[in-house]
Design a protein around this motif. Structure first.
Motif, short mmCIF file in Angstrom:
data_model
loop_
_atom_site.label_atom_id
_atom_site.label_comp_id
_atom_site.label_asym_id
_atom_site.label_seq_id
_atom_site.Cartn_x
_atom_site.Cartn_y
_atom_site.Cartn_z
N ASN A 75 0.87 -1.18 0.00
CA ASN A 75 0.00 0.00 0.00
C ASN A 75 0.90 1.23 0.00
O ASN A 75 1.64 1.46 0.96
CB ASN A 75 -0.90 -0.01 1.23
CG ASN A 75 -1.84 1.19 1.29
OD1 ASN A 75 -1.57 2.25 0.72
ND2 ASN A 75 -2.94 1.05 2.02
N THR A 76 0.87 2.01 -1.06
CA THR A 76 1.74 3.19 -1.17
C THR A 76 0.97 4.49 -1.09
O THR A 76 1.50 5.56 -1.41
CB THR A 76 2.53 3.13 -2.50
OG1 THR A 76 1.60 3.10 -3.59
CG2 THR A 76 3.42 1.91 -2.55
N ALA A 77 -0.29 4.42 -0.67
CA ALA A 77 -1.12 5.63 -0.59
C ALA A 77 -0.62 6.56 0.50
O ALA A 77 0.02 6.14 1.47
CB ALA A 77 -2.57 5.23 -0.33
N SER A 78 -0.93 7.85 0.34
CA SER A 78 -0.61 8.86 1.36
C SER A 78 -1.84 9.11 2.22
O SER A 78 -2.97 9.12 1.72
CB SER A 78 -0.17 10.16 0.69
OG SER A 78 1.02 9.97 -0.05
N TYR A 79 -1.60 9.31 3.53
CA TYR A 79 -2.71 9.52 4.46
C TYR A 79 -2.43 10.73 5.35
O TYR A 79 -1.29 10.94 5.77
CB TYR A 79 -2.92 8.28 5.34
CG TYR A 79 -3.33 7.05 4.57
CD1 TYR A 79 -4.66 6.81 4.25
CD2 TYR A 79 -2.38 6.12 4.15
CE1 TYR A 79 -5.04 5.68 3.54
CE2 TYR A 79 -2.74 4.99 3.44
CZ TYR A 79 -4.08 4.77 3.14
OH TYR A 79 -4.44 3.65 2.43
N GLU A 127 -8.75 0.71 5.48
CA GLU A 127 -8.19 2.03 5.71
C GLU A 127 -7.59 2.11 7.11
O GLU A 127 -8.02 1.39 8.02
CB GLU A 127 -9.28 3.10 5.53
CG GLU A 127 -9.83 3.19 4.11
CD GLU A 127 -8.77 3.63 3.12
OE1 GLU A 127 -8.11 4.65 3.35
OE2 GLU A 127 -8.60 2.92 2.10
#
Length: 308
Positions: A75-79, A127
């Motif tokens: 998972n390379t998403a930004s949060y 998430e």
């Protein structure tokens, strides 16, 4: 009786010459035949002078196999962690799961957030539900790894899923991305046996027994058992019963108390006490001064396992 006439001497000499010549010719013929037979019976291992063409082998390269991902996918998403609850000793984060394998060993690694904070997942396929800060005044920011995957680590965390009067207050866990944490090895684990009345500091498989008697929780306020970790260490002079020795706080809290001493938390700890034998405490583990000093010297995040 009649006597046959004998041939003349000249006739005998002619016959002898003819017989000798025939014998000589036969001998020569025999030698020729023998040589021919010997030449035709050459052993299979004898080298041959006949040149044969060597077949050409075509070399083909085999491509390297593509590594197979293990565990949950990357998972390379930004949060933005600003809108998430912080994981700390006072936090009650309902989505965080409690430890489901309390007797399993640790991996021998500690995890600390890189940067100001790192998101925490209850389920890596969903998430994030909270974040772990890299700095907190009451510690708990260096946590032990209980499962390591290619892209994820499963860790123990401070705080609770619920207070005892409202749900399960046991040791909570969470998932963090490998890319978000700094991982360091730890060769040390603290092992407590309540029934055996022993406390051992085990380092690289070598056990150092620091206590052969101590106090633990009563039936109404039992000491929580299973996996946990050293959350922080502090000297608290106002707690006179500690005689000025450090309190070694753990990441797990009381299974029966919502809070203690006017605080909203009921943290389990190792600490000094004059009365330190048998089931007499509110859940803490009471030890002598030498045992407390040995535990206080251990780094934050050191794994601890308490067995019944």
């Amino acid at each position: 009786m009649s006597i046959e006439p004998q041939p003349a001497p000249s006739v005998w000499r002619a016959r002898l010459w003819w017989i000798g010549g025939a014998l000589a010719a036969g001998a020569v013929a025999g030698l020729v035949i023998a040589w021919m037979l010997q030449s035709s019976d050459t052993p299979a291992s004898a080298p041959s002078s006949t040149q044969t063409a060597t077949p050409t082998v075509t070399q083909t390269s085999t491509p390297a196999p593509t590594p197979t991902e293990t565990g949950f996918p990357v998972n390379t998403a930004s949060y933005d962690t600003g809108g998430m609850p912080e994981v700390n000793v006072f936090a009650v984060v309902a989505p965080l799961p409690v430890d489901a394998a309390t007797a399993e060993p640790f991996t021998g690694e500690l995890a600390s957030p890189i940067g100001a904070a790192a998101p925490v997942w209850a389920d890596p396929t969903g998430e994030p539900v909270a974040y772990l800060p890299s700095q907190y005044q009451h510690g708990g920011t260096t946590v032990p790894v209980i499962e390591r995957q290619e892209h994820w680590v499963h860790v123990l965390l401070p705080g609770r899923q619920a207070v005892p009067s409202q749900g399960n207050p046991a040791q909570v866990t969470g998932w963090m991305r490998v890319a978000d944490v700094a991982l360091t090895g730890t060769p040390t684990v603290v092992e407590v046996s309540i029934s055996g009345r022993t406390v051992d500091i085990v380092e690289s498989g070598v056990s150092n027994r620091i206590a052969t008697d101590f106090a633990w929780g009563t039936e109404q306020t039992p000491t929580p058992v299973g996996r946990t970790f050293i959350m922080t260490t502090a000297v608290v002079p106002e707690y006179g019963y500690t005689r000025g020795y450090p309190i070694v706080y753990l990441g797990v809290q009381s299974p029966t108390l919502d809070g203690f001493g006017g605080a909203s938390v009921a943290v389990t700890a190792f600490h000094y006490h004059d009365a330190r034998s048998g089931a007499v405490s509110n859940g803490c583990l009471r030890l002598d001064e030498s045992a407390i000093e040995a535990l206080a010297a251990l780094p934050m995040g050191t794994p601890v396992i308490v067995r019944p």
